[in-house]
Design a protein around this motif. Sequence first.
Motif, mmCIF file in Angstrom:
data_model
loop_
_atom_site.group_PDB
_atom_site.id
_atom_site.type_symbol
_atom_site.label_atom_id
_atom_site.label_comp_id
_atom_site.label_asym_id
_atom_site.label_seq_id
_atom_site.Cartn_x
_atom_site.Cartn_y
_atom_site.Cartn_z
ATOM 1 N N ILE A 150 0.842 -1.205 0.000
ATOM 2 C CA ILE A 150 0.000 0.000 0.000
ATOM 3 C C ILE A 150 0.872 1.248 0.000
ATOM 4 C CG2 ILE A 150 -1.773 1.289 1.260
ATOM 5 C CD1 ILE A 150 -2.671 -1.373 2.484
ATOM 6 N N ILE A 151 1.846 1.277 0.919
ATOM 7 C CA ILE A 151 2.742 2.428 1.014
ATOM 8 C C ILE A 151 3.527 2.616 -0.279
ATOM 9 C CG2 ILE A 151 4.739 3.371 2.237
ATOM 10 C CD1 ILE A 151 3.713 1.967 4.759
ATOM 11 N N ALA A 152 4.005 1.505 -0.850
ATOM 12 C CA ALA A 152 4.793 1.585 -2.078
ATOM 13 C C ALA A 152 3.983 2.154 -3.235
ATOM 14 C CB ALA A 152 5.323 0.198 -2.438
ATOM 15 N N ARG A 153 2.722 1.720 -3.362
ATOM 16 C CA ARG A 153 1.884 2.238 -4.468
ATOM 17 C C ARG A 153 1.476 3.677 -4.214
ATOM 18 N NH1 ARG A 153 3.659 -2.741 -4.335
ATOM 19 N NH2 ARG A 153 3.564 -3.666 -6.418
ATOM 20 N N PHE A 154 1.356 4.070 -2.942
ATOM 21 C CA PHE A 154 1.105 5.488 -2.662
ATOM 22 C C PHE A 154 2.322 6.318 -3.040
ATOM 23 C CE2 PHE A 154 1.139 9.078 0.469
ATOM 24 C CZ PHE A 154 0.138 9.815 -0.155
ATOM 25 N N ALA A 155 3.511 5.777 -2.827
ATOM 26 C CA ALA A 155 4.731 6.483 -3.245
ATOM 27 C C ALA A 155 4.728 6.701 -4.751
ATOM 28 C CB ALA A 155 5.966 5.684 -2.812
ATOM 29 N N MET A 156 4.187 5.732 -5.516
ATOM 30 C CA MET A 156 4.063 5.915 -6.960
ATOM 31 C C MET A 156 3.173 7.101 -7.286
ATOM 32 S SD MET A 156 3.614 1.949 -8.177
ATOM 33 C CE MET A 156 3.420 2.400 -9.917
ATOM 34 N N VAL A 157 2.073 7.233 -6.533
ATOM 35 C CA VAL A 157 1.161 8.364 -6.751
ATOM 36 C C VAL A 157 1.877 9.679 -6.482
ATOM 37 C CG1 VAL A 157 -1.028 9.421 -6.056
ATOM 38 C CG2 VAL A 157 -0.830 6.925 -6.140
ATOM 39 N N VAL A 158 2.650 9.718 -5.407
ATOM 40 C CA VAL A 158 3.415 10.933 -5.080
ATOM 41 C C VAL A 158 4.391 11.254 -6.208
ATOM 42 C CG1 VAL A 158 5.090 11.948 -3.484
ATOM 43 C CG2 VAL A 158 3.189 10.577 -2.597
ATOM 44 N N ILE A 160 4.219 10.438 -9.359
ATOM 45 C CA ILE A 160 3.520 10.842 -10.583
ATOM 46 C C ILE A 160 2.963 12.251 -10.483
ATOM 47 C CG2 ILE A 160 1.455 10.376 -11.977
ATOM 48 C CD1 ILE A 160 1.941 7.377 -11.413
ATOM 49 N N THR A 161 2.381 12.589 -9.329
ATOM 50 C CA THR A 161 1.669 13.866 -9.210
ATOM 51 C C THR A 161 2.547 15.030 -8.777
ATOM 52 O OG1 THR A 161 1.016 13.287 -6.929
ATOM 53 C CG2 THR A 161 -0.527 12.724 -8.709
ATOM 54 N N CYS A 162 3.679 14.751 -8.138
ATOM 55 C CA CYS A 162 4.486 15.828 -7.558
ATOM 56 C C CYS A 162 5.776 16.124 -8.309
ATOM 57 C CB CYS A 162 4.816 15.497 -6.097
ATOM 58 S SG CYS A 162 3.375 15.377 -5.019
ATOM 59 N N PHE A 163 6.112 15.295 -9.302
ATOM 60 C CA PHE A 163 7.356 15.504 -10.029
ATOM 61 C C PHE A 163 7.088 15.529 -11.531
ATOM 62 C CE2 PHE A 163 8.631 13.738 -5.965
ATOM 63 C CZ PHE A 163 9.678 14.567 -5.611
ATOM 64 N N PRO A 164 7.915 16.248 -12.289
ATOM 65 C CA PRO A 164 7.667 16.387 -13.735
ATOM 66 C C PRO A 164 7.977 15.105 -14.483
ATOM 67 C CG PRO A 164 9.743 17.433 -13.134
ATOM 68 C CD PRO A 164 9.091 17.044 -11.848
ATOM 69 N N TYR A 165 7.290 14.913 -15.613
ATOM 70 C CA TYR A 165 7.559 13.773 -16.476
ATOM 71 C C TYR A 165 8.738 14.121 -17.376
ATOM 72 C CZ TYR A 165 6.805 9.888 -19.692
ATOM 73 O OH TYR A 165 6.965 8.760 -20.454
ATOM 74 N N PHE A 175 -0.291 9.006 -17.425
ATOM 75 C CA PHE A 175 -0.519 9.048 -15.987
ATOM 76 C C PHE A 175 -0.385 10.470 -15.457
ATOM 77 C CE2 PHE A 175 1.076 4.594 -16.455
ATOM 78 C CZ PHE A 175 -0.073 3.956 -15.998
ATOM 79 N N LYS A 176 0.632 11.176 -15.934
ATOM 80 C CA LYS A 176 0.911 12.513 -15.431
ATOM 81 C C LYS A 176 -0.176 13.510 -15.819
ATOM 82 C CE LYS A 176 3.332 15.850 -13.627
ATOM 83 N NZ LYS A 176 3.489 15.963 -12.158
ATOM 84 N N GLU A 177 -0.620 13.472 -17.066
ATOM 85 C CA GLU A 177 -1.554 14.474 -17.573
ATOM 86 C C GLU A 177 -2.924 14.400 -16.905
ATOM 87 O OE1 GLU A 177 -1.737 14.182 -21.803
ATOM 88 O OE2 GLU A 177 -0.173 15.684 -22.094
ATOM 89 N N TYR A 178 -3.355 13.187 -16.567
ATOM 90 C CA TYR A 178 -4.711 13.027 -16.051
ATOM 91 C C TYR A 178 -4.740 12.668 -14.570
ATOM 92 C CZ TYR A 178 -6.013 13.108 -20.965
ATOM 93 O OH TYR A 178 -6.194 13.486 -22.281
ATOM 94 N N ALA A 179 -3.628 12.854 -13.889
ATOM 95 C CA ALA A 179 -3.575 12.613 -12.447
ATOM 96 C C ALA A 179 -3.138 13.905 -11.768
ATOM 97 C CB ALA A 179 -2.605 11.472 -12.130
ATOM 98 N N GLY A 180 -4.091 14.642 -11.229
ATOM 99 C CA GLY A 180 -3.784 15.917 -10.605
ATOM 100 C C GLY A 180 -3.723 15.823 -9.097
ATOM 101 N N LYS A 181 -3.837 16.980 -8.447
ATOM 102 C CA LYS A 181 -3.755 17.031 -6.991
ATOM 103 C C LYS A 181 -4.909 16.280 -6.328
ATOM 104 C CE LYS A 181 0.004 19.365 -7.086
ATOM 105 N NZ LYS A 181 1.276 18.682 -6.751
ATOM 106 N N SER A 182 -6.075 16.267 -6.980
ATOM 107 C CA SER A 182 -7.200 15.519 -6.405
ATOM 108 C C SER A 182 -6.877 14.029 -6.338
ATOM 109 C CB SER A 182 -8.465 15.748 -7.231
ATOM 110 O OG SER A 182 -8.291 15.304 -8.573
ATOM 111 N N THR A 183 -6.099 13.547 -7.305
ATOM 112 C CA THR A 183 -5.655 12.158 -7.290
ATOM 113 C C THR A 183 -4.797 11.891 -6.064
ATOM 114 O OG1 THR A 183 -5.686 11.971 -9.701
ATOM 115 C CG2 THR A 183 -4.255 10.443 -8.512
ATOM 116 N N LEU A 184 -3.884 12.794 -5.775
ATOM 117 C CA LEU A 184 -3.007 12.656 -4.615
ATOM 118 C C LEU A 184 -3.814 12.664 -3.323
ATOM 119 C CD1 LEU A 184 -0.144 12.525 -3.424
ATOM 120 C CD2 LEU A 184 -0.088 15.028 -3.512
#
Length: 223
Positions: A150-158, A160-165, A175-184
Amino acid sequence: MLNDFITGLQFLTRLRLFQQNQWSAEGFGRSVKFFPMVGAIIGLLLTSFNFLLSVYLPQWIRGSFEHVAAALLIIACIFITGGLHWDGFMDTMDGIFSGRSPERMLEIMKDSRVGANGVMAAGLLFLVKWSLFMDISPQKLVLALFVMPIIARFAMVVGITCFPYARPEGMGKAFKEYAGKSTLVFAAIFTFVILAFTMQLQVLAALALVMVFTAGFGGFVTR
């Protein structure tokens, strides 16, 4: 939302609920918020497999149960996910430790062949995981097998949403374009609620340490 969850589940694991013949960039991006939920399913599968090992492993192996079980748990991790994370890990190690220009690093990471850095890193990762499975107590192992995916997949979300592609195009861009802050926010709420139910301070400490590492490594790769 169910379709988005299934997209994430079938991308991150070998589990196939139905045949998906059409994939969209938007669907990939919307699935990111469900990554920790997919991690919870992986965790349940691993804890169930660990229970079966402890009950049904042949008696003649019991004397070396910890050694055999640790190896089988790593194999189970790879089997459930299809080795997706190992493949990405080796590609990343090949690229960022190649000592080349950023453009060349991206080319190396896209290459389907595995280089020396990737092989050595995967071998070391295997040894570390095996050692941790061996050293942790049986009670804590059950908890770790459930919460760490769970923690590892949440790190993936972080990530994707917090760093540039890094690329102008590619699968990751969807993933980057359609995953915004609401996703996080969605992923964070699910992660915190599930981990809070364990009522273990060690779990929250593990989450904090992974977040620190994610931020640090994400910043390093970005630079």
